[in-house]
Design a protein around this motif. Structure first.
Motif, mmCIF file in Angstrom:
data_model
loop_
_atom_site.group_PDB
_atom_site.id
_atom_site.type_symbol
_atom_site.label_atom_id
_atom_site.label_comp_id
_atom_site.label_asym_id
_atom_site.label_seq_id
_atom_site.Cartn_x
_atom_site.Cartn_y
_atom_site.Cartn_z
ATOM 1 N N ARG A 34 65.126 32.206 -32.973
ATOM 2 C CA ARG A 34 65.415 33.459 -33.779
ATOM 3 C C ARG A 34 64.201 33.970 -34.677
ATOM 4 N NH1 ARG A 34 71.008 33.808 -35.000
ATOM 5 N NH2 ARG A 34 70.643 34.577 -37.128
ATOM 6 N N LYS A 58 70.592 34.056 -26.699
ATOM 7 C CA LYS A 58 69.379 33.626 -26.250
ATOM 8 C C LYS A 58 69.052 34.235 -24.766
ATOM 9 C CE LYS A 58 68.565 29.194 -28.309
ATOM 10 N NZ LYS A 58 67.731 28.002 -27.933
ATOM 11 N N VAL A 118 65.632 37.475 -30.977
ATOM 12 C CA VAL A 118 65.628 36.418 -29.915
ATOM 13 C C VAL A 118 64.113 36.621 -29.399
ATOM 14 C CG1 VAL A 118 66.102 35.572 -27.658
ATOM 15 C CG2 VAL A 118 67.886 36.639 -29.059
ATOM 16 N N GLY A 162 63.513 31.477 -26.991
ATOM 17 C CA GLY A 162 64.757 32.011 -27.624
ATOM 18 C C GLY A 162 64.846 31.618 -29.085
#
Lengths: 133, 389
Positions: A50, B21, A43, A48
């Motif tokens: 990948r 996230k 993250v 955020g």
């Protein structure tokens, strides 16, 4: 308390390769950088994305004439969205290493130590890659 | 806590929460309209049937921007379709990574191949624009009611551009005119007014998008010449947008076309207060030379210009961006855009700092809904499944 999770066989991640695994509710990237293994949270601390699916890179340095040269190739991961770069070994960003980091996890290779025997059969040749969370 | 830039408030220890996230700055449940989404034809052949035979033999021949290559890729690495097609060519992936993921009400397609607007051969450019529009109308808009279309025009021939706007401007999913923001002359000049007349008549705003400054028939991308790298060039895109907005105000376009709105895409917003204040100051002493500019320039700007967020400015203190929003009356002037699937994509749940709910609703949804005259209620899920009527 540290949890130890066996994630794959050593041979499954060649030099310069990576595996992205789900461990304890986390997506984690396991990298083989010249035979050394590192684990990063998948993250990016920016927006955020990948992170561990990004491009492997080196560090751009300057030669004596102030022209760019590439060093430490394969030791840096570049986020697939905005291109923020992180040192795979330390998780530290290249642009602000003291304050901006991505979480790293210790990785060990243990021969004949198998945590999930039913999915990862014992192999003396291939050590098992474990990540410590 | 800010995740924008590196401020004193930035986390010292990296997060190890199990969430996939970081904690979103914006909670779900927000309605989102994305004003800048770049779809692309899967292959050149998709366009050819819409070109007249004379140009079909030429194929699609655009500018290449080899002057300013992105050092890696100007596209999001994780948006490559499984079928091997170009990034932005897969509707299912666009739905998965954008429309469905962020539960968007609408996404405005702005497309690719924008450099057709800077080709010297104006007839070929107009034919390409028409073909591109017909392709989008047939291959994209019918497949998902959340997609909204733009009329691509080649502004180097305003008469043909105006004709194209009138030809398809009444399509139910077409919401704006779209042109590359770099032009051969300042945009406010009378040469371009046929485009504005057509847009006004069809009730459509005109979106300006940078990305080809300095290429084709446009001029050097800055008054000091050609920047030396993609970084330098990309950081200065607002220079062109500022020049165009200043021209539109000074040439009286907003007096001649009072209801016409211009959407400034992909420039961020932080350049806007400077232009407003500088123009207001100059206007007080120089207005006698510009009888068509009857009000403070900032009043025209707030009324007639809209600015998309991406690439959102990330000051060290994220609250500073909120101050800028206040300076430019963002509750009227700012719309959200992601720029999917380009490298500097902004995630609608993470890119902006925390906003008051009312302001957030204006920026993410209501300003764009009003701009594009969209119904208060989005298409129902069942309608989405049925596709275009």
């Amino acid at each position: 308390m540290t949890e130890v999770h066996t994630v794959c066989r050593e041979g499954e991640i060649p030099r310069g390769g990576r595996n992205i695994v789900d461990v304890a509710g986390r997506s984690i990237g396991i990298f083989n950088v010249e035979g050394r293994f590192f684990a990063l949270k998948n993250v990016c601390p920016h927006q955020g994305a990948r992170l561990c699916e990004g491009t492997l890179k080196g560090v751009t340095a300057l030669d004596a004439d102030d022209r760019p040269v590439l060093e430490r190739e394969g030791e840096v991961i570049r986020c697939p969205w905005h291109g923020w770069e992180f040192d795979i070994a330390s998780g530290r960003s290249l642009f602000n290493p003291e304050r901006l980091r991505v979480k790293t996890y210790p990785v060990t290779i243990e021969e004949e130590v198998v945590k999930f025997a039913e999915t990862y059969p014992v192999s003396v040749e291939d050590g098992m890659v474990t990540v410590h969370i | 806590m800010s995740t924008l830039g590196f401020s004193e408030t930035m986390q010292k220890e990296p997060s190890d929460t199990p969430q996939s996230k970081p904690e979103p700055l914006v909670k779900g449940g927000r309605r989102v309209i994305d004003c800048d989404v770049h779809n692309i034809p899967a292959r050149e052949e998709d366009i050819l049937p819409y070109l007249p035979p004379f140009y079909r033999r030429r194929g699609v021949r655009l500018l290449n921007r080899h002057e300013y290559p992105h050092p890696e890729s100007a596209l999001r690495k994780d948006s490559a379709p499984a079928d091997g097609g170009p990034i932005g060519s897969s509707l299912p992936l666009l739905q998965e990574q954008l429309l469905d993921k962020y539960e968007m009400d609408y996404a405005v397609l702005t497309g690719e191949w924008s450099s057709m607007g800077l080709l010297p051969d104006v007839d070929y450019a107009a034919a390409l624009a028409l073909a591109y529009n017909d392709y989008v109308i047939e291959h994209w808009l019918p497949l998902d009611r959340r997609l909204l279309g733009s009329i691509r025009v080649a502004a180097q021939d305003p008469a043909q551009a105006a004709e194209e706007i009138r030809r398809i401007g009444s399509h139910s999913q077409i919401v704006q005119v779209y042109m590359i923001s770099a032009t051969a002359m300042p945009l406010g000049q009378r040469f371009y007014h046929p485009i504005f007349e057509a847009a006004r008549d069809m009730g459509l705003p005109i979106a300006l998008h940078p990305g080809w400054d300095g290429m084709g028939i446009s001029h050097a991308p800055t008054p000091v010449g050609y920047p030396g790298s993609y970084f330098e060039w990309h950081s200065l895109w607002a220079v062109g947008l500022m020049s165009q907005l200043c021209s539109l105000v000074c040439e009286g376009v907003f007096e001649k076309f009072p209801g016409l709105k211009f959407v400034f895409l992909e420039g961020g917003v932080s350049w806007v207060p400077h232009l407003m204040w500088r123009m207001d100051k100059d206007w007080k002493g120089l207005r006698s030379n510009h009888p068509l500019v009857k009000r403070l320039p900032s009043e025209y700007i707030v009324e007639n210009a809209r600015f998309s967020t991406q690439p959102v400015d990330e000051p060290p203190e994220s609250g500073d961006l909120i101050h800028i929003f206040r300076m430019i009356q963002a509750e009227k002037t700012v719309v959200f855009s992601s720029d999917y699937p380009h490298w500097d994509f902004d995630d609608p749940f993470h890119a902006l700092p925390r906003l008051e709910p009312e302001l957030a609703n204006r920026i993410f949804y209501e300003n764009a809904r009003e701009l594009y005259n969209l119904p208060e209620n989005p298409p129902l899920k069942t309608e989405l499944d049925q596709g275009h009527d």
